[in-house]
Design a protein around this motif. Structure first.
Motif, PDB file in Angstrom:
ATOM      1  N   ALA B 260       3.965 -10.831   7.502  1.00  0.00           N
ATOM      2  CA  ALA B 260       3.369 -10.263   6.284  1.00  0.00           C
ATOM      3  C   ALA B 260       2.174 -11.079   5.825  1.00  0.00           C
ATOM      4  O   ALA B 260       1.187 -10.530   5.331  1.00  0.00           O
ATOM      5  CB  ALA B 260       4.406 -10.183   5.185  1.00  0.00           C
ATOM      6  N   ALA B 261       2.247 -12.394   6.014  1.00  0.00           N
ATOM      7  CA  ALA B 261       1.164 -13.251   5.535  1.00  0.00           C
ATOM      8  C   ALA B 261      -0.047 -13.221   6.472  1.00  0.00           C
ATOM      9  O   ALA B 261      -1.184 -13.287   6.022  1.00  0.00           O
ATOM     10  CB  ALA B 261       1.662 -14.674   5.350  1.00  0.00           C
ATOM     11  N   PHE B 262       0.220 -13.146   7.769  1.00  0.00           N
ATOM     12  CA  PHE B 262      -0.885 -13.265   8.717  1.00  0.00           C
ATOM     13  C   PHE B 262      -1.355 -11.943   9.313  1.00  0.00           C
ATOM     14  O   PHE B 262      -2.457 -11.849   9.832  1.00  0.00           O
ATOM     15  CB  PHE B 262      -0.519 -14.234   9.844  1.00  0.00           C
ATOM     16  CG  PHE B 262      -0.486 -15.652   9.372  1.00  0.00           C
ATOM     17  CD1 PHE B 262      -1.657 -16.273   8.953  1.00  0.00           C
ATOM     18  CD2 PHE B 262       0.692 -16.364   9.298  1.00  0.00           C
ATOM     19  CE1 PHE B 262      -1.650 -17.570   8.490  1.00  0.00           C
ATOM     20  CE2 PHE B 262       0.713 -17.670   8.840  1.00  0.00           C
ATOM     21  CZ  PHE B 262      -0.465 -18.276   8.432  1.00  0.00           C
ATOM     22  N   TYR B 263      -0.501 -10.940   9.318  1.00  0.00           N
ATOM     23  CA  TYR B 263      -0.903  -9.646   9.880  1.00  0.00           C
ATOM     24  C   TYR B 263      -0.718  -8.559   8.825  1.00  0.00           C
ATOM     25  O   TYR B 263       0.249  -7.806   8.869  1.00  0.00           O
ATOM     26  CB  TYR B 263      -0.109  -9.325  11.148  1.00  0.00           C
ATOM     27  CG  TYR B 263      -0.314 -10.338  12.232  1.00  0.00           C
ATOM     28  CD1 TYR B 263      -1.444 -10.287  13.046  1.00  0.00           C
ATOM     29  CD2 TYR B 263       0.599 -11.380  12.427  1.00  0.00           C
ATOM     30  CE1 TYR B 263      -1.653 -11.250  14.016  1.00  0.00           C
ATOM     31  CE2 TYR B 263       0.399 -12.344  13.396  1.00  0.00           C
ATOM     32  CZ  TYR B 263      -0.728 -12.279  14.196  1.00  0.00           C
ATOM     33  OH  TYR B 263      -0.940 -13.216  15.148  1.00  0.00           O
ATOM     34  N   PRO B 264      -1.614  -8.492   7.862  1.00  0.00           N
ATOM     35  CA  PRO B 264      -1.449  -7.510   6.795  1.00  0.00           C
ATOM     36  C   PRO B 264      -1.505  -6.080   7.336  1.00  0.00           C
ATOM     37  O   PRO B 264      -2.209  -5.819   8.307  1.00  0.00           O
ATOM     38  CB  PRO B 264      -2.638  -7.781   5.885  1.00  0.00           C
ATOM     39  CG  PRO B 264      -3.641  -8.443   6.751  1.00  0.00           C
ATOM     40  CD  PRO B 264      -2.892  -9.218   7.769  1.00  0.00           C
ATOM     41  N   TRP B 265      -0.755  -5.232   6.693  1.00  0.00           N
ATOM     42  CA  TRP B 265      -0.750  -3.827   7.092  1.00  0.00           C
ATOM     43  C   TRP B 265      -1.993  -3.169   6.535  1.00  0.00           C
ATOM     44  O   TRP B 265      -2.204  -3.182   5.332  1.00  0.00           O
ATOM     45  CB  TRP B 265       0.505  -3.151   6.550  1.00  0.00           C
ATOM     46  CG  TRP B 265       0.981  -2.093   7.487  1.00  0.00           C
ATOM     47  CD1 TRP B 265       0.798  -0.760   7.351  1.00  0.00           C
ATOM     48  CD2 TRP B 265       1.691  -2.296   8.707  1.00  0.00           C
ATOM     49  NE1 TRP B 265       1.345  -0.110   8.420  1.00  0.00           N
ATOM     50  CE2 TRP B 265       1.895  -1.014   9.269  1.00  0.00           C
ATOM     51  CE3 TRP B 265       2.153  -3.410   9.395  1.00  0.00           C
ATOM     52  CZ2 TRP B 265       2.565  -0.830  10.477  1.00  0.00           C
ATOM     53  CZ3 TRP B 265       2.806  -3.225  10.589  1.00  0.00           C
ATOM     54  CH2 TRP B 265       3.011  -1.957  11.124  1.00  0.00           C
ATOM     55  N   GLU B 266      -2.818  -2.622   7.420  1.00  0.00           N
ATOM     56  CA  GLU B 266      -4.098  -2.040   6.978  1.00  0.00           C
ATOM     57  C   GLU B 266      -3.887  -0.867   6.030  1.00  0.00           C
ATOM     58  O   GLU B 266      -2.957  -0.099   6.215  1.00  0.00           O
ATOM     59  CB  GLU B 266      -4.876  -1.552   8.193  1.00  0.00           C
ATOM     60  CG  GLU B 266      -6.093  -2.392   8.464  1.00  0.00           C
ATOM     61  CD  GLU B 266      -6.947  -1.785   9.540  1.00  0.00           C
ATOM     62  OE1 GLU B 266      -7.372  -0.645   9.351  1.00  0.00           O
ATOM     63  OE2 GLU B 266      -7.183  -2.474  10.543  1.00  0.00           O
ATOM     64  N   LEU B 267      -4.768  -0.754   5.072  1.00  0.00           N
ATOM     65  CA  LEU B 267      -4.681   0.369   4.146  1.00  0.00           C
ATOM     66  C   LEU B 267      -5.550   1.528   4.634  1.00  0.00           C
ATOM     67  O   LEU B 267      -5.259   2.692   4.394  1.00  0.00           O
ATOM     68  CB  LEU B 267      -5.140  -0.085   2.748  1.00  0.00           C
ATOM     69  CG  LEU B 267      -5.036   0.931   1.632  1.00  0.00           C
ATOM     70  CD1 LEU B 267      -3.617   1.477   1.548  1.00  0.00           C
ATOM     71  CD2 LEU B 267      -5.403   0.297   0.303  1.00  0.00           C
ATOM     72  N   GLY B 268      -6.590   1.208   5.392  1.00  0.00           N
ATOM     73  CA  GLY B 268      -7.479   2.252   5.926  1.00  0.00           C
ATOM     74  C   GLY B 268      -8.296   2.917   4.839  1.00  0.00           C
ATOM     75  O   GLY B 268      -8.413   2.407   3.727  1.00  0.00           O
ATOM     76  N   THR B 269      -8.840   4.095   5.178  1.00  0.00           N
ATOM     77  CA  THR B 269      -9.643   4.821   4.195  1.00  0.00           C
ATOM     78  C   THR B 269      -8.831   5.985   3.631  1.00  0.00           C
ATOM     79  O   THR B 269      -7.919   6.482   4.282  1.00  0.00           O
ATOM     80  CB  THR B 269     -10.927   5.393   4.828  1.00  0.00           C
ATOM     81  OG1 THR B 269     -10.536   6.107   6.004  1.00  0.00           O
ATOM     82  CG2 THR B 269     -11.901   4.318   5.199  1.00  0.00           C
ATOM     83  N   LYS B 270      -9.185   6.384   2.440  1.00  0.00           N
ATOM     84  CA  LYS B 270      -8.429   7.449   1.772  1.00  0.00           C
ATOM     85  C   LYS B 270      -8.506   8.758   2.569  1.00  0.00           C
ATOM     86  O   LYS B 270      -9.557   9.067   3.136  1.00  0.00           O
ATOM     87  CB  LYS B 270      -8.999   7.662   0.360  1.00  0.00           C
ATOM     88  CG  LYS B 270      -8.164   8.628  -0.445  1.00  0.00           C
ATOM     89  CD  LYS B 270      -8.675   8.797  -1.843  1.00  0.00           C
ATOM     90  CE  LYS B 270      -7.815   9.841  -2.559  1.00  0.00           C
ATOM     91  NZ  LYS B 270      -8.119   9.980  -3.942  1.00  0.00           N
TER      92      LYS B 270
END
Lengths: 432, 362
Positions: B260-270
């Protein structure tokens, strides 16, 4: 004026000879198509085959006799091709030269008639053509020049927005090149200064950023021959009007150039730096007084007297400075993004800074370093804000890493303690 | 501390008869054998599910389930809410680890034939739980309302539309219309935070009850040795095994924190319903094998739509999995059943291969 008189006479005669075809319904049966489709001679059979394929005129009810005259109801060849019959059925044959313009103009210059087929279409093509180099040459009796059929075709004519049409935006350059890239065909034609008319325009254009946009990106708004030279009124833009021609699309650049000292000095406006047919993608290297800079063509680098060189170098330095600082901030923001910190606000700000950089590149056309400086300042302020945010991001990253290290340390202690406890109770159990 | 515990126990004892609980705690044992390591997978899956509930509830405090606000609310969580980024990342990573652990648990139980009599219902409830976990994954993927999840959901619900007879009804039921819209988001949200959790809680309670009532299954070989009179080696569940379980959970927690700290889950574009479909749209990794298989099927097989046949085949495989204990008669008799072992191994190889190929396929 005297030269164009025979042309108008020809048009007038043809108009009299031909009926207002569009006003009449298509004639059935059409013996022209029936006979020509079966004649062995290709010269006579090909037009019938083309017309029977995809043709905008045929689709709207026009037939061979509307342009060629003759009696399409006649069963005998001689009667069908009778040149001496009634005006409405007199055979004309293949129109040549001015007769082609007249044949097309008969309908295409008739606003009332065109309204029934294509209300938005212009009806001044023939008038425009008369003002073109093609039209004036034809009026002088030169039948090698392009007429309507040379570009649009005679049979199998398609709408301009049909991708298979020779005058569809992406095909225009190749259509013009059929004559203009053919040294044999162009032999004898001269520029106003007396030098032979060049034939490498198409080869040059194919290297240009405009051609790439048109054919690789399929951007149909990218300019091709007719966007600068005109189509029906085709002629080279006058020396003084080049900036206006380029400014049709590049309006902001033209506006800046209008205010520059170069406006009075450059004979060929934009073409002086960017070329005409082979317009390349511009780069920052074009600006400055040394190296590959275009300015160096006229200005001397390092000269204390050459204020133009100093201005060019100053503008280049400011642009390079902003570009470098944006690239640096980009790398920093990317590092934090990869580390899991949300940086979308900074990314948006850098996007704005890149827009400012583009504006600065536009501003150089005014050739005034003070104006470029003013624009660059805005971009520099944005980059400074991003860099300040980056300091906060660095602290956040440090905080997260410390937090993670502490958490992992605490977890490790618990894991070790649990492992020791498990060993102890296992041992106790074994001893029991 | 122990005095306080004794006092509390005495207080409770005075009011309730705790002899049953005390007896359970004292008597519950866990068999010791070469395959006992697989026992941890169930516990790890349960732990990750607990993490999902905890982080999910926290996310609910800020998440807004509408097409206009979903993306912005997740963006708000990861940027403005204190430790919101951590909670969202842990929720996303834990979801993936949970499904991986559930699959590992499923295959270990399958290969050890732990489903054999008398644990048929434990197996069936476990398989249904696995399907529910996949349902959680599918519904949760859409909730951030980003471009990838929007189009992946469009493709996923489109596949559901290929189900014979009920396909169109299913598609409209899932989407709340003919297309993926805000109505789909509302439905998926309802599924994700109410329907699926309720079903999972009930089924999980049943699953755990079965496990506690029947105890842990032992491998066939161990069972055969027991029949020859060899005593069953066991360790007490409390505290010997539970401490080991907790240790494993801590290790998983450490992995989760690092991811969780090093590989954040991408939010991408809306998500933009009017935008063209971006290239490389594919579902989450746990649906990739199925997705890629359906993609590879010819358009028509024996005059019937290939995808439809594929969907029916996967439906039959799912039904087969639920009924495995009842079909594997040899295992129920305590005999070896190599056919089912081969089926499980082939299934595992197929899933891994097609997931990898599907990941790299264009």
């Amino acid at each position: 004026m005297r030269r164009t008189a025979p042309a108008f006479t020809a048009i007038a005669l043809t108009l009299i000879a031909l009926r207002p075809a569009g006003a009449q319904p298509a004639r059935e049966p059409n013996t022209c198509a029936t006979c020509h489709a079966s004649v062995p001679e290709q010269r006579l059979a090909a037009p019938a085959a083309l017309f029977a394929g995809s043709d905008v005129h045929r689709d709207r009810g026009f037939a061979c006799a509307d342009c060629h005259g003759g009696d399409p109801t006649a069963a005998e060849k001689s009667r069908a091709h009778d040149r001496t019959g009634r005006a409405s059925t007199a055979f004309i044959g293949k129109p040549v030269g001015q007769a082609i313009i007249a044949a097309c103009a008969r309908c295409h210059s008739d606003a009332e008639l065109m309204r029934t087929f294509a209300p938005k279409q212009r009806v001044d093509q023939a008038t425009e053509y008369a003002t073109s180099v093609h039209g004036s040459q034809l009026a002088r009796g030169d039948t090698r020049v392009a007429t309507c059929a040379s570009c649009h075709g005679a049979h199998g004519i398609r709408l301009v927005n049909d991708a298979k049409s020779p005058v569809f935006a992406a095909n225009v350059a190749a259509t013009c090149a059929r004559c203009h890239a053919d040294p044999q065909h162009m032999a004898g034609y001269k520029l106003p200064d007396g030098s032979p008319l060049p034939t490498q325009q198409f080869a040059d254009y194919r290297q240009s950023v405009h051609y790439a946009a048109l054919t690789r990106v399929n951007d149909l708004s990218a300019p091709t021959c007719n966007d600068c030279h005109g189509n029906h009124g085709a002629a080279p833009p006058g020396v003084g009007s080049i900036a206006n021609v380029c400014g049709t699309c590049h309006a902001v650049f033209a506006q800046k150039f209008e205010a520059s000292v170069h406006r009075q000095i450059f004979d060929k406006g934009c073409v002086e730096c960017h070329g005409n047919h082979a317009v390349m993608k511009p780069s920052d290297e074009m600006l400055g007084a040394g190296g590959r800079a275009i300015c160096a063509t006229c200005h001397t680098a390092g000269s204390a007297d050459d204020k133009g060189a100093q201005a060019a170098e100053r503008m280049r330095a400011r642009i390079d400075g902003l570009k470098t600082s944006i690239e640096h901030s980009d790398a920093v923001v990317a590092r934090f993004r990869n580390a899991g910190i949300e940086v979308s606000d900074d990314e948006l700000a850098l996007h704005d800074a890149r827009t400012v950089l583009t504006l600065a590149r536009t501003e150089i056309h005014a050739a005034d370093p003070a104006r470029v400086d003013a624009v660059i300042e805005g971009g520099a302020a944005i980059v400074a804000r991003v860099d300040k945010n980056a300091e906060g991001d660095a602290r956040e990253l440090q905080f997260r890493r410390r937090g993670l290290a502490l958490s992992l340390g605490a977890i490790l202690i618990v894991v070790v303690a649990l492992a020791l406890k498990v060993r102890q109770i296992d041992r106790d159990r074994a001893n029991r | 501390m122990s005095v306080m515990l004794q006092q509390t126990t005495a207080w409770l004892e005075e009011r309730f008869d705790l002899s049953g609980v005390r007896h359970f705690v004292a008597e519950k044992g866990v068999p010791i054998h070469a395959q006992k390591v697989w026992y941890y997978l169930g516990g790890i899956t349960l732990f990750l599910f607990a993490v999902q509930i905890f982080t999910g509830i926290l996310l609910l405090l800020y998440y807004r389930p509408s097409a206009a606000e979903a993306y912005e609310s997740v963006q708000f969580i990861v940027t403005k809410v204190r430790f919101g980024w951590l909670i969202r990342n842990v929720h996303s990573w834990s979801a993936n680890l949970l499904i991986a652990a559930a699959f590992a648990h499923f295959f270990s139980v399958f290969l050890l034939k732990s489903y054999r009599k008398p644990r048929e219902l434990t197996w069936a409830s476990g398989i249904l739980l696995l399907f529910l976990m996949l349902g959680f994954g599918f519904s949760g993927y859409l909730l951030p309302w980003n471009e990838l999840s929007f189009f992946a959901t469009k493709v996923g619900t489109g596949i559901a539309g290929g189900v014979p007879i009920a396909g169109h009804f299913l598609l409209r039921l899932l989407r709340g219309g003919d297309d993926v819209t805000g109505a789909t988001l509302s439905r998926f949200y309802g599924l994700h935070v109410a329907v699926l959790p309720a079903m999972t809680t009930a089924l999980l309670a049943l699953h755990l009850l079965f496990v506690q009532r029947q105890g842990m299954s032992v491998p066939l070989e161990t069972e055969h040795r027991l029949e020859t009179g060899e005593p069953l080696r066991q360790m007490p569940f409390f505290p010997n095994y539970i401490l080991r379980d907790v240790l494993a959970w801590y290790v998983v927690l450490a992995i989760l924190a690092a991811l969780a700290a090093f590989y954040p889950w991408e939010l991408g574009t809306k998500a933009d319903p009017f935008a063209p479909v971006p290239p490389g749209i594919r579902p989450e990794w746990y649906f990739l094998a199925v997705f890629h298989t359906l993609k590879l099927l010819p358009s028509h097989i024996l005059g019937i739509e290939g995808e439809r046949i594929g969907i029916v085949a996967f439906g039959l495989v799912a039904a087969f999995l639920v009924f495995v204990p009842f079909l594997d008669r040899r295992a129920s008799r305590g005999a070896r059943s190599p056919l089912f072992t081969v089926a499980a191994v082939l299934g595992l190889v197929y899933l891994i291969t097609f997931t990898i190929v599907g990941h790299y396929a264009k």
